[in-house]
Design a protein around this motif. Sequence first.
Motif, PDB file in Angstrom:
ATOM      1  N   TRP A  19     -10.881  -7.944   2.713  1.00  0.00           N
ATOM      2  CA  TRP A  19     -10.019  -8.171   3.862  1.00  0.00           C
ATOM      3  C   TRP A  19      -8.718  -8.802   3.371  1.00  0.00           C
ATOM      4  CZ3 TRP A  19     -10.816  -5.506   7.912  1.00  0.00           C
ATOM      5  CH2 TRP A  19     -12.108  -5.158   8.297  1.00  0.00           C
ATOM      6  N   TYR A  20      -7.604  -8.237   3.799  1.00  0.00           N
ATOM      7  CA  TYR A  20      -6.281  -8.575   3.242  1.00  0.00           C
ATOM      8  C   TYR A  20      -5.264  -8.634   4.367  1.00  0.00           C
ATOM      9  CZ  TYR A  20      -1.759  -7.247   1.089  1.00  0.00           C
ATOM     10  OH  TYR A  20      -0.441  -7.159   0.733  1.00  0.00           O
ATOM     11  N   VAL A  21      -4.335  -9.584   4.268  1.00  0.00           N
ATOM     12  CA  VAL A  21      -3.205  -9.646   5.201  1.00  0.00           C
ATOM     13  C   VAL A  21      -1.919  -9.514   4.390  1.00  0.00           C
ATOM     14  CG1 VAL A  21      -3.080 -12.200   5.163  1.00  0.00           C
ATOM     15  CG2 VAL A  21      -2.129 -10.916   7.101  1.00  0.00           C
ATOM     16  N   ASP A  22      -1.070  -8.598   4.789  1.00  0.00           N
ATOM     17  CA  ASP A  22       0.181  -8.343   4.091  1.00  0.00           C
ATOM     18  C   ASP A  22       1.245  -9.346   4.539  1.00  0.00           C
ATOM     19  OD1 ASP A  22       2.025  -7.161   2.454  1.00  0.00           O
ATOM     20  OD2 ASP A  22       2.168  -5.287   3.578  1.00  0.00           O
ATOM     21  N   ASN A  23       2.257  -9.510   3.714  1.00  0.00           N
ATOM     22  CA  ASN A  23       3.378 -10.380   4.050  1.00  0.00           C
ATOM     23  C   ASN A  23       4.011  -9.929   5.368  1.00  0.00           C
ATOM     24  OD1 ASN A  23       5.602 -12.098   4.006  1.00  0.00           O
ATOM     25  ND2 ASN A  23       6.763 -10.811   2.588  1.00  0.00           N
ATOM     26  N   GLY A  24       4.088 -10.859   6.326  1.00  0.00           N
ATOM     27  CA  GLY A  24       4.699 -10.561   7.613  1.00  0.00           C
ATOM     28  C   GLY A  24       3.768  -9.945   8.639  1.00  0.00           C
ATOM     29  N   SER A  25       2.532  -9.661   8.235  1.00  0.00           N
ATOM     30  CA  SER A  25       1.592  -9.014   9.158  1.00  0.00           C
ATOM     31  C   SER A  25       0.753 -10.050   9.893  1.00  0.00           C
ATOM     32  CB  SER A  25       0.679  -8.064   8.390  1.00  0.00           C
ATOM     33  OG  SER A  25      -0.299  -7.503   9.253  1.00  0.00           O
ATOM     34  N   ARG A  26       0.226  -9.634  11.039  1.00  0.00           N
ATOM     35  CA  ARG A  26      -0.731 -10.450  11.794  1.00  0.00           C
ATOM     36  C   ARG A  26      -2.121  -9.823  11.788  1.00  0.00           C
ATOM     37  NH1 ARG A  26       1.743 -14.133  15.667  1.00  0.00           N
ATOM     38  NH2 ARG A  26       4.016 -13.985  15.559  1.00  0.00           N
ATOM     39  N   GLU A  27      -2.292  -8.741  11.043  1.00  0.00           N
ATOM     40  CA  GLU A  27      -3.553  -8.003  11.101  1.00  0.00           C
ATOM     41  C   GLU A  27      -4.224  -7.952   9.729  1.00  0.00           C
ATOM     42  OE1 GLU A  27      -4.906  -6.990  13.876  1.00  0.00           O
ATOM     43  OE2 GLU A  27      -3.155  -7.600  15.071  1.00  0.00           O
ATOM     44  N   LEU A  28      -5.525  -8.210   9.710  1.00  0.00           N
ATOM     45  CA  LEU A  28      -6.320  -8.018   8.512  1.00  0.00           C
ATOM     46  C   LEU A  28      -6.645  -6.536   8.341  1.00  0.00           C
ATOM     47  CD1 LEU A  28      -8.856 -10.974   8.805  1.00  0.00           C
ATOM     48  CD2 LEU A  28      -7.003 -10.779   7.144  1.00  0.00           C
ATOM     49  N   GLU A  29      -6.646  -6.087   7.111  1.00  0.00           N
ATOM     50  CA  GLU A  29      -7.009  -4.716   6.798  1.00  0.00           C
ATOM     51  C   GLU A  29      -7.835  -4.697   5.519  1.00  0.00           C
ATOM     52  OE1 GLU A  29      -3.702  -2.350   4.925  1.00  0.00           O
ATOM     53  OE2 GLU A  29      -2.511  -4.053   5.645  1.00  0.00           O
ATOM     54  N   GLN A  30      -8.591  -3.633   5.334  1.00  0.00           N
ATOM     55  CA  GLN A  30      -9.346  -3.462   4.102  1.00  0.00           C
ATOM     56  C   GLN A  30      -8.414  -2.930   3.019  1.00  0.00           C
ATOM     57  OE1 GLN A  30     -13.343  -3.199   3.497  1.00  0.00           O
ATOM     58  NE2 GLN A  30     -12.713  -5.083   4.505  1.00  0.00           N
ATOM     59  N   SER A  31      -8.335  -3.641   1.895  1.00  0.00           N
ATOM     60  CA  SER A  31      -7.400  -3.245   0.844  1.00  0.00           C
ATOM     61  C   SER A  31      -7.866  -3.790  -0.496  1.00  0.00           C
ATOM     62  CB  SER A  31      -5.998  -3.785   1.158  1.00  0.00           C
ATOM     63  OG  SER A  31      -5.115  -3.560   0.079  1.00  0.00           O
ATOM     64  N   ALA A  32      -7.595  -3.035  -1.558  1.00  0.00           N
ATOM     65  CA  ALA A  32      -7.839  -3.490  -2.922  1.00  0.00           C
ATOM     66  C   ALA A  32      -6.596  -4.130  -3.533  1.00  0.00           C
ATOM     67  CB  ALA A  32      -8.303  -2.315  -3.779  1.00  0.00           C
ATOM     68  N   HIS A  33      -5.629  -4.456  -2.699  1.00  0.00           N
ATOM     69  CA  HIS A  33      -4.346  -4.982  -3.183  1.00  0.00           C
ATOM     70  C   HIS A  33      -4.518  -6.124  -4.177  1.00  0.00           C
ATOM     71  CE1 HIS A  33      -0.646  -7.445  -2.997  1.00  0.00           C
ATOM     72  NE2 HIS A  33      -0.022  -6.303  -2.776  1.00  0.00           N
ATOM     73  N   ASP A  34      -5.434  -7.059  -3.895  1.00  0.00           N
ATOM     74  CA  ASP A  34      -5.612  -8.226  -4.754  1.00  0.00           C
ATOM     75  C   ASP A  34      -6.833  -8.131  -5.665  1.00  0.00           C
ATOM     76  OD1 ASP A  34      -3.364  -9.650  -3.812  1.00  0.00           O
ATOM     77  OD2 ASP A  34      -4.479 -10.329  -2.056  1.00  0.00           O
ATOM     78  N   ASN A  35      -7.620  -7.078  -5.531  1.00  0.00           N
ATOM     79  CA  ASN A  35      -8.790  -6.957  -6.393  1.00  0.00           C
ATOM     80  C   ASN A  35      -8.421  -6.184  -7.646  1.00  0.00           C
ATOM     81  OD1 ASN A  35     -11.308  -7.111  -7.463  1.00  0.00           O
ATOM     82  ND2 ASN A  35     -12.326  -5.924  -5.865  1.00  0.00           N
ATOM     83  N   THR A  36      -7.578  -6.811  -8.437  1.00  0.00           N
ATOM     84  CA  THR A  36      -7.038  -6.219  -9.648  1.00  0.00           C
ATOM     85  C   THR A  36      -7.250  -7.185 -10.808  1.00  0.00           C
ATOM     86  OG1 THR A  36      -4.867  -7.226  -9.291  1.00  0.00           O
ATOM     87  CG2 THR A  36      -5.233  -5.023  -8.338  1.00  0.00           C
ATOM     88  N   ALA A  37      -7.164  -6.665 -12.013  1.00  0.00           N
ATOM     89  CA  ALA A  37      -7.222  -7.538 -13.190  1.00  0.00           C
ATOM     90  C   ALA A  37      -6.071  -8.541 -13.160  1.00  0.00           C
ATOM     91  CB  ALA A  37      -7.176  -6.698 -14.459  1.00  0.00           C
ATOM     92  N   HIS A  38      -4.903  -8.075 -12.725  1.00  0.00           N
ATOM     93  CA  HIS A  38      -3.712  -8.921 -12.613  1.00  0.00           C
ATOM     94  C   HIS A  38      -3.984 -10.156 -11.752  1.00  0.00           C
ATOM     95  CE1 HIS A  38       0.728  -9.506 -11.723  1.00  0.00           C
ATOM     96  NE2 HIS A  38       0.177 -10.103 -10.692  1.00  0.00           N
TER      97      HIS A  38
END
Length: 264
Positions: free
Chosen positions: A101-120
């Motif tokens: 579960w991820y919230v993007d910059n400026g968003s008010r909604e949670l979404e399913q995303s691999a944005h942060d599930n990275t080696a980085h």
Amino acid sequence: MTQPDVRRVLDDLVDGAREALGDRLVGAYLVGSFALGSADEWSDVDFVVVTDGRVEGDGLDALRALHRRLPDGGGWASHLEGSYADLADLRSPMTLGRRWWYVDNGSRELEQSAHDNTAHTRWLLRERGVVLTGPPPRDLVAEMGAPALRAEALGIARARAEQLEGDPSWYDDAWFQPACVLTSCRIVHTATHAEVTGKTAAAHWALEHLDPVHRPVIEAALADRAHPWDRVHRQADPALVAPTRALVWDVVRLAGQAALDARD
């Protein structure tokens, strides 16, 4: 920008997450440019909240309500960006890329995303994460070795270059073009050193270590760091489009060479 301003927003986040998750809250951590000490007034406030199990049901409903109201605080509260990471995922390198579960910059909604599930991001959380509540992140996150960081950097470099070849109009966007340059610098820095640094620091490193042909476009991107949102949907300087594309493709070559050099 002052540290207390950011801390107030993070306190609101942690208090809300604790109320929503109860005993399932393992810890909360500041990552991104603030954790690296390279934040400026245009940075995101990046976070990772670690949970005992994947969030669903009433806990998820409560988190959705939390993120719908947090931006009402204005200022930095409108720039929160982050994920709710399952502890079991963080303990295993095999779960890289699984969606949280991820919230993007400026968003008010949670979404399913691999944005942060990275080696980085896992490296950054483990090695540089700032504890907001909970145990040290090294106790929670499996080590991200140099091969994983270099492989991911090379994969991202190739994917970006190919995607932009498919839709080169992105190079003409005055918001995207300098961001693309700075991100390219960070990718090649990670591929070279197998560690994560801020985009600005990576750009200054690139000025010293990449082919001097890239110097003008990197210097222009650093100068354009201020007020990025004022340039959304505006046309980029046409003189910077071709050099940006050249840098993007050179980063593919450099990331690949760094991976080969590390294996020798």
